[in-house]
Design a protein around this motif. Structure first.
Motif, PDB file in Angstrom:
ATOM      1  N   PRO A 101       0.822  -1.227   0.000  1.00  0.00           N
ATOM      2  CA  PRO A 101       0.000   0.000   0.000  1.00  0.00           C
ATOM      3  C   PRO A 101       0.852   1.272   0.000  1.00  0.00           C
ATOM      4  N   VAL A 102       1.893   1.271   0.822  1.00  0.00           N
ATOM      5  CA  VAL A 102       2.755   2.461   0.895  1.00  0.00           C
ATOM      6  C   VAL A 102       3.489   2.660  -0.425  1.00  0.00           C
ATOM      7  N   LEU A 103       3.985   1.561  -1.008  1.00  0.00           N
ATOM      8  CA  LEU A 103       4.727   1.660  -2.259  1.00  0.00           C
ATOM      9  C   LEU A 103       3.842   2.161  -3.393  1.00  0.00           C
ATOM     10  N   VAL A 104       2.626   1.648  -3.476  1.00  0.00           N
ATOM     11  CA  VAL A 104       1.698   2.085  -4.526  1.00  0.00           C
ATOM     12  C   VAL A 104       1.397   3.571  -4.385  1.00  0.00           C
ATOM     13  N   LEU A 105       1.187   4.033  -3.155  1.00  0.00           N
ATOM     14  CA  LEU A 105       0.900   5.442  -2.922  1.00  0.00           C
ATOM     15  C   LEU A 105       2.086   6.322  -3.335  1.00  0.00           C
ATOM     16  N   GLU A 106       3.283   5.883  -2.989  1.00  0.00           N
ATOM     17  CA  GLU A 106       4.475   6.675  -3.334  1.00  0.00           C
ATOM     18  C   GLU A 106       4.748   6.654  -4.831  1.00  0.00           C
ATOM     19  N   LEU A 107       4.503   5.534  -5.476  1.00  0.00           N
ATOM     20  CA  LEU A 107       4.676   5.482  -6.927  1.00  0.00           C
ATOM     21  C   LEU A 107       3.672   6.384  -7.633  1.00  0.00           C
ATOM     22  N   ALA A 108       2.455   6.468  -7.092  1.00  0.00           N
ATOM     23  CA  ALA A 108       1.453   7.368  -7.663  1.00  0.00           C
ATOM     24  C   ALA A 108       1.900   8.818  -7.522  1.00  0.00           C
ATOM     25  N   LEU A 109       2.481   9.160  -6.363  1.00  0.00           N
ATOM     26  CA  LEU A 109       2.997  10.512  -6.153  1.00  0.00           C
ATOM     27  C   LEU A 109       4.169  10.791  -7.096  1.00  0.00           C
ATOM     28  N   PHE A 110       5.032   9.802  -7.255  1.00  0.00           N
ATOM     29  CA  PHE A 110       6.166   9.921  -8.171  1.00  0.00           C
ATOM     30  C   PHE A 110       5.681  10.181  -9.600  1.00  0.00           C
ATOM     31  N   ALA A 111       4.665   9.456 -10.035  1.00  0.00           N
ATOM     32  CA  ALA A 111       4.120   9.649 -11.381  1.00  0.00           C
ATOM     33  C   ALA A 111       3.517  11.040 -11.539  1.00  0.00           C
ATOM     34  N   ALA A 112       2.829  11.517 -10.482  1.00  0.00           N
ATOM     35  CA  ALA A 112       2.206  12.839 -10.555  1.00  0.00           C
ATOM     36  C   ALA A 112       3.240  13.955 -10.657  1.00  0.00           C
ATOM     37  N   LEU A 113       4.424  13.727 -10.098  1.00  0.00           N
ATOM     38  CA  LEU A 113       5.474  14.744 -10.105  1.00  0.00           C
ATOM     39  C   LEU A 113       6.442  14.581 -11.273  1.00  0.00           C
ATOM     40  N   SER A 114       6.146  13.665 -12.180  1.00  0.00           N
ATOM     41  CA  SER A 114       7.078  13.344 -13.265  1.00  0.00           C
ATOM     42  C   SER A 114       6.544  13.821 -14.609  1.00  0.00           C
ATOM     43  N   PRO A 115       7.080  14.941 -15.142  1.00  0.00           N
ATOM     44  CA  PRO A 115       6.671  15.377 -16.488  1.00  0.00           C
ATOM     45  C   PRO A 115       7.089  14.384 -17.567  1.00  0.00           C
TER      46      PRO A 115
END
Length: 276
Positions: free
Chosen positions: A157-171
């Motif tokens: 769960p934590v990894l999925v949430l952080e990967l989603a944040l990473f994707a949102a911050l990645s142009p």
């Protein structure tokens, strides 16, 4: 707390391996950032920040280094590996911050050719968060592969949430999706800036809306340029200027790229006409 720390190890390993793969497989176009404007060199400190973008050898070397760190995070829990990773992300944060302030036209090259767009707030924030993740990983008791094998860690769960944040911050994600659609024939590939048709009204619009024009507008002595020409990805527009009582020329370099057009300016001595 331990679950969070272990998750950071996996997150950083995945990011480093992805950056390595991108640098080794996706090249950047290097014609977009000249080292000189009308014979005036870009300051060495600024040009050095984009050396990784201009050198394929340095890109490959950096990518391999990131790959080694990513694999090491997966197979060992050595503190030295975690510390090296944290320092690498801290250095990357500094570089990205400097590029945003001092070279707004240049991409960070974080993920090879996918990171060719100008550095924005999202890229800086992403680098800061990765540095924070590196600090958090220093106390993680497990290596990345051990975390994956241990079903009791419940890092998903934590990894999925952080990967989603990473994707949102990645142009880079939009660039990757765009490349995929072009490959399938679903989109129109962007014409390279050196071959793209760039009409003069477009150049003037980009010039007059730029901070460079605002900075030098009061020094411009004529609405009619002295000279206009194009070289590669740039169109140069030269205006007469009066600065501190001296006749000068202001050379504006306007990018001919389809998007994110940058504008640079340089003051040079006025040319003296040769006697007939």
């Amino acid at each position: 707390m331990v679950t969070f720390q272990n998750t950071q190890v996996l997150l950083l390993a995945m990011v480093l391996l992805a950056a390595c793969l991108a640098k080794l497989t996706i090249r950047e176009r290097v014609a977009d950032a000249p080292d000189h404007v009308h014979g005036v060199p870009v300051p060495a400190g600024l040009a050095g920040l984009t050396a990784l973008r201009r050198s394929r050898g340095m890109n490959v070397g950096l990518g391999l280094g990131e790959g080694v760190l990513g694999l090491a995070l997966l197979v060992t829990s050595q503190f030295s590996v975690r510390l090296a990773t944290t320092l690498a992300f801290a250095a990357a944060t500094w570089v990205v911050g400097e590029l945003r302030v001092r070279r707004p036209d240049a991409g960070c090259g974080c993920f090879g050719g996918l990171s060719a767009k100008r550095v924005g707030r999202r890229s800086v924030l992403r680098a800061l968060l990765f540095t924070g993740a590196g600090i958090a990983s220093l106390g993680a008791p497990m290596a990345g592969l051990d975390v994956l094998r241990d079903v009791r860690t419940q890092v998903a769960p934590v990894l999925v949430l952080e990967l989603a944040l990473f994707a949102a911050l990645s142009p880079e994600l939009s660039e990757l999706l765009g490349r995929g659609s072009h490959t399938r024939g679903l989109g129109r590939p962007e014409t390279p800036c050196e071959r793209r048709r760039s009409p003069m009204p477009e150049t003037y619009a980009a010039l007059y809306d730029s901070p460079a024009w605002v900075e030098h507008e009061n020094a411009v002595a004529s609405a009619v340029p002295l000279d206009v020409w194009r070289e590669g990805c740039w169109r140069f527009v030269v205006y007469p200027a009066r600065v501190d009582g001296h006749d000068m020329e202001i050379v504006f370099a306007v990018s001919t790229a389809e998007r994110n057009r940058a504008v640079r300016a340089a003051l040079v001595p006025a040319r003296v006409a040769s006697p007939v």
